[in-house]
Structure formats: structure tokens, C-alpha cells
Design a protein around this motif. Structure first.
Motif, PDB file in Angstrom:
ATOM      1  N   VAL A 297      -9.600   4.803  14.587  1.00  0.00           N
ATOM      2  CA  VAL A 297      -9.549   3.476  15.214  1.00  0.00           C
ATOM      3  C   VAL A 297      -8.628   3.501  16.432  1.00  0.00           C
ATOM      4  CG1 VAL A 297      -7.650   2.414  13.898  1.00  0.00           C
ATOM      5  CG2 VAL A 297      -9.541   1.005  14.737  1.00  0.00           C
ATOM      6  N   ALA A 298      -7.591   4.353  16.373  1.00  0.00           N
ATOM      7  CA  ALA A 298      -6.710   4.474  17.543  1.00  0.00           C
ATOM      8  C   ALA A 298      -7.508   4.956  18.748  1.00  0.00           C
ATOM      9  CB  ALA A 298      -5.565   5.436  17.243  1.00  0.00           C
ATOM     10  N   LEU A 299      -8.442   5.894  18.500  1.00  0.00           N
ATOM     11  CA  LEU A 299      -9.271   6.392  19.598  1.00  0.00           C
ATOM     12  C   LEU A 299     -10.147   5.272  20.171  1.00  0.00           C
ATOM     13  CD1 LEU A 299     -10.345   9.903  18.235  1.00  0.00           C
ATOM     14  CD2 LEU A 299      -8.763   9.400  20.109  1.00  0.00           C
ATOM     15  N   TRP A 300     -10.605   4.395  19.310  1.00  0.00           N
ATOM     16  CA  TRP A 300     -11.410   3.262  19.803  1.00  0.00           C
ATOM     17  C   TRP A 300     -10.574   2.364  20.715  1.00  0.00           C
ATOM     18  CZ3 TRP A 300     -16.354   0.883  18.145  1.00  0.00           C
ATOM     19  CH2 TRP A 300     -17.203   1.824  17.564  1.00  0.00           C
ATOM     20  N   TYR A 301      -9.348   2.048  20.253  1.00  0.00           N
ATOM     21  CA  TYR A 301      -8.477   1.220  21.113  1.00  0.00           C
ATOM     22  C   TYR A 301      -8.218   1.918  22.436  1.00  0.00           C
ATOM     23  CZ  TYR A 301      -7.325  -2.397  17.675  1.00  0.00           C
ATOM     24  OH  TYR A 301      -7.392  -3.455  16.814  1.00  0.00           O
ATOM     25  N   LEU A 302      -7.955   3.234  22.332  1.00  0.00           N
ATOM     26  CA  LEU A 302      -7.661   3.985  23.545  1.00  0.00           C
ATOM     27  C   LEU A 302      -8.833   3.918  24.527  1.00  0.00           C
ATOM     28  CD1 LEU A 302      -5.353   5.658  24.644  1.00  0.00           C
ATOM     29  CD2 LEU A 302      -6.403   7.703  23.646  1.00  0.00           C
TER      30      LEU A 302
END
Lengths: 243, 248
Positions: A215-220
């Protein structure tokens, strides 16, 4: 220890597409509303009327001085509880007045309470951003416009604001980014955005490490797109873009 | 000749600091008056009181308006914006609007005050740019212009409202020496066309050649005034002699 990124990718992705909708929707509405609130509140804070200055000063003080999570909980759980006690039958009355049905026993849906929270927060910070922008415009601009016979309001609208908003753009971009990330806190009141989807999935499957990295990659990715667009916008609004 | 501006017993204080003391000046229609004097002596404040960028503490300023009779500028009840339309002002630091082209700078006031339709204002702006010798810079932004060009656009902008009086607040003080001439030439042309002008300046050459009258303001008071020939060659007051010797 075995990582299972393949499984997370397969199972979490469809949930995150749902979450993405809420993240983007809440962010967009909150940021637009927050900028409008910020502009109005900024005009109040530079107004010659003491009462307006006090109102908007208090607003900024309270919002900046309390955690957003507390505010979200307060709007979602706290306010309806008191309203129901103080005004019996408020849900029915509101349902008649408002264009949407009020969700008994809650006053707001999670998304509504979430937008309210993020918008008010953005509004408080935009108040200061716009005020700084207006203050940064040279005093001579105001004098030149007034000496031509423009009213105070026309001077603001035609001369000061176009310059102040340009000056305010870099800090505004910063606030847009912060507001998008702030929406993740709304998982606490059950807004089905990216973070909420991930928390539910990770809790159910106990695959924490991979899920939160994912999910961090999605935010990024979302914020990278925003930053690129903002960079283009910053170039677009400078006076000497043609050179 | 009719009186255009009548300043009577003007006082101005900033807090305890008294900047202007008992200034009285009459300016006739078509007259060019140069105000000179040491820095901090109150010349700029005097000029800024005339269009009420500064509020006079005491005293009266009257504008002899063509169609509206006499307007008391210092009267707090008048609509100052209407008066400012009749009085153009040019600043030391130009104060062009950086987000607008030269042409749009000039069009802004007439259009947003509904004095002219957009097309008419554009024609007017181009004619004014022609008049200050900058027709080819119509679509340039202020940051693309030299200091002298900026100030000429600023003069054109002030003229766009067809003012009856022009105030100049040290219009050449922020310019490189080689750019001063082009601005003074525009002002000289304006004077020759019969504009009523009040010019705060350090350009003694301009004051001598163009002014009908020179006023020395020092320490908040009018030290001496007179026709330039007399004023510069045969000053009467010690304060004038002292000032003139300090700048020559």
C-alpha cells in the motif's frame, strides 16, 4: 521466513482499487473545499473587522492545535451523540432538509465526516498559506492599483490575488500532498480508503509486512503523479514561461 | 487660468513624528510644479496626501474638477476612488503589475472601472504606448522591459484613465543614469501637451527646464518657491542655498 508478495499482489490489488476510489474522492473534495475555506478564512483574518479576525483566528488555532484523528472521531462519533441528546428527532428533521438521508444513528457517513475533517484541516493551513502569499506581494502593487481608482476589492481580485496565488503555489502543493496522506487516518472512522482496505486485509490474513509495503507503493505512485503535475503547474504559472 | 489643486495648511504626522507642517500650495491648470528637497523632508508624503495614499492629519486639499466643480479631497465622506480616477500617479519603483503585459497593465483600470469597452481600452492602450515610444512592447511582460521602459509604461498606465492631474514621485530615482533621459523626455512632452503636473524629483535639470515653478520642501515646510530661473540662480532663503550647494 517466506515472503508472499505474489499472494498479496493477487488478493490485495482488487481491494486497493476500491480503496483508491475513496482516497482520491475524499482527497479531491477535501482539497477543493479546503482551499475555498482557506481563502474565505484568509480574507477574514486580514479583514478590518475584529469579529471576523477573531473567528478565523480561533478556527485556525483550534484546528492546528488538535490532532486530526481526534477531530475525525469527534465529528463522526462525538457530535451526533450530543446532537441526538440535545435535539430529539434530529435525524428525521435533517433527512427532510438535506438532499441525502441521514444515516441513523450517525449524523455523517464516514466519508462525509472524513471530508469534513480533512477539508477543515486543509482550510486552516491554507488560511496561513494564502495570508503569507498576500503579505508577500509588494506594497507598491496595492498603491498603484488604488491610485488608479480601483476599489479595495477590485485591487485584491485583479492585482493582489493573481500574484499572491502564484507565490502560494509551492506551499499549496505541499499541503495537497499532506492532505492526500491525511486521508489514511480516516481508516479509523471506517472510510474504505487505501489504508482501511489494507488494514482489514492484513488483519484477516496476518500478512502484515508485504501488505503495508504494497500500500505504501500505491501512495508513492499517487503522490508521484501529483508532484509531477504540480511541477508542470508551477512552470506554467510563472510570468516568464515563454523564455 | 483656473486653480487645479489647492492645498491649504496641510499637516501630516506619523504618530509623534510631524512630517508636514502647514503646507499651502496652489497649482494652476496646465502648470508644472517641481518639488525638490532633502530626503526625509516630506516631499513624497506631501504628494501622497494629494491622492490620499496618506491621510492628512489636518488641512484641506481641493481638486478643481472639470465637470464636477470643486471636490474636497480631504473630506472623509467623498468617494476617494472617483477622485483617484482624475489623478494619475507614477511611482519611484514603477509598480507595474508583473502578471500582466504592458498593454494589459494599461487596460486594467479603464476596463475594470467600466470606463471603456475592452476593444476601446486596447486601442487606447496601444495609442498611449505609441505616445511613450513603446508601441512594439505592447505584449511584453514587465520583467522583459528595462527600467526606463517600465517607467514609461507606468506613465502610460496612469494616463489611461485620462487624468486631469499627474503626480510623479521621484520617477527617475530608481533608474540607471543612462535611462533617465527617456523618461524625462516623455514627461517633458506631457508637460508641453498641457498636463497639470506635480513632480517630486532630484533632477535639477528637469526642474530648471520644464517646471513653471519650483518648491523646496525641507523639514516638513515649504522653504522657498519660485520660478526656476530665479530659484536656481538667485535663491533668497539660506535653506535653499544650503540645499542647492549640497547637491551641486
Amino acid at each position: 521466513m517466506n515472503f508472499d508478495f505474489a499472494r498479496v499482489f493477487e488478493q490485495l490489488t482488487p481491494l486497493l482499487w476500491q480503496g483508491l476510489y475513496y482516497t482520491l474522492y475524499v482527497s479531491f473534495v477535501s482539497i477543493v473545499a479546503g482551499m475555498i475555506v482557506g481563502l474565505i478564512s484568509c480574507f477574514m483574518i486580514i479583514s478590518r473587522y475584529r469579529i471576523l479576525r477573531i473567528l478565523s483566528g480561533t478556527f485556525v488555532w483550534v484546528i492546528r492545535g488538535t490532532p486530526m484523528l481526534v477531530q475525525a472521531m469527534f465529528f463522526f462519533f462525538g457530535v451526533p451523540q450530543v446532537l441526538r441528546m440535545v435535539v430529539p428527532g434530529i435525524n428525521e428533521t435533517l433527512t427532510e432538509i438535506l438532499p441525502f438521508a441521514v444515516n441513523i444513528p450517525m449524523l455523517f457517513t464516514p466519508v462525509q465526516a472524513g471530508i469534513l475533517t480533512v477539508a477543515l484541516n486543509a482550510g486552516a493551513y491554507f488560511t496561513e498559506i494564502f495570508r503569507a502569499g498576500i503579505n508577500a506581494v509588494d506594497k507598491g502593487q496595492n498603491e498603484a492599483a488604488r491610485s488608479l481608482g480601483l476599489t479595495q476589492w477590485k485591487t485584491m481580485y485583479k492585482v493582489i490575488l493573481p500574484q499572491a496565488l502564484r507565490i502560494s503555489l509551492p506551499p499549496s502543493v505541499n499541503q495537497w500532498i499532506i492532505s492526500v496522506k491525511d486521508t489514511s487516518l480516516l481508516s479509523a472512522i471506517g472510510v474504505g480508503e487505501l489504508m482501511q482496505q489494507t488494514r482489514i486485509y492484513a488483519g484477516r490474513t496476518m500478512i502484515n509486512f508485504e501488505s503495508f509495503i504494497y500500500v505504501a507503493l500505491w501512495y508513492l505512485a499517487i503522490l508521484s503523479v501529483l508532484m509531477i503535475l504540480a511541477k508542470k503547474l508551477e512552470t506554467w504559472v510563472t510570468y516568464d514561461r515563454k523564455n | 487660468m483656473t486653480e487645479k489643486i489647492k492645498v491649504s495648511n496641510l499637516y501630516k504626522s506619523f504618530g509623534k513624528l510631524e512630517v508636514l507642517r502647514d503646507i499651502s500650495v496652489d497649482v494652476q491648470e496646465g502648470e508644472v510644479v517641481c518639488v525638490i528637497g532633502p530626503s526625509g523632508g516630506g516631499k513624497s508624503t506631501f504628494l501622497r496626501c494629494i491622492n490620499r495614499l496618506e491621510e492628512a492629519t489636518q488641512g484641506e486639499i481641493i481638486l478643481g474638477a472639470k465637470d464636477a466643480g470643486n471636490i474636497t479631497i480631504t473630506d472623509p465622506k467623498i468617494n476617494i476612488n472617483k477622485v483617484r480616477e482624475r489623478i494619475g500617479m507614477v511611482f519611484q519603483s514603477f509598480n507595474l503589475f508583473p502578471h500582466l503585459t504592458a498593454k494589459k497593465n494599461i487596460m486594467l483600470a479603464p476596463v475594470s472601472l467600466n470606463k471603456m469597452k475592452k476593444a476601446e481600452a486596447e486601442q487606447n492602450a496601444l495609442a498611449l504606448l505609441e505616445r511613450v515610444g513603446l508601441a512594439e512592447k505592447a505584449n511584453n511582460y514587465p520583467h522583459e522591459l528595462s527600467g526606463g521602459q517600465k517607467q514609461r509604461v507606468a506613465i502610460a498606465r496612469a494616463l489611461a484613465m485620462q487624468p486631469e492631474v499627474m503626480l510623479f514621485d521621484e520617477p527617475t530615482s530608481a533608474l540607471d543614469p543612462e535611462l533617465v533621459g527617456e523618461v524625462l523626455a516623455v514627461m517633458q512632452k506631457l508637460a508641453a501637451d498641457g498636463m497639470t503636473m506635480l513632480v517630486v524629483t532630484h533632477e535639477m535639470g528637469f526642474a530648471r527646464d520644464v517646471a513653471d515653478r519650483v518648491i523646496l520642501i525641507a523639514e516638513g515646510q515649504i522653504a522657498e518657491e519660485g520660478a526656476p530661473a530665479e530659484f536656481f540662480t538667485n535663491p533668497k532663503e539660506d535653506r535653499t542655498k544650503e540645499f542647492l550647494s549640497s547637491i551641486l
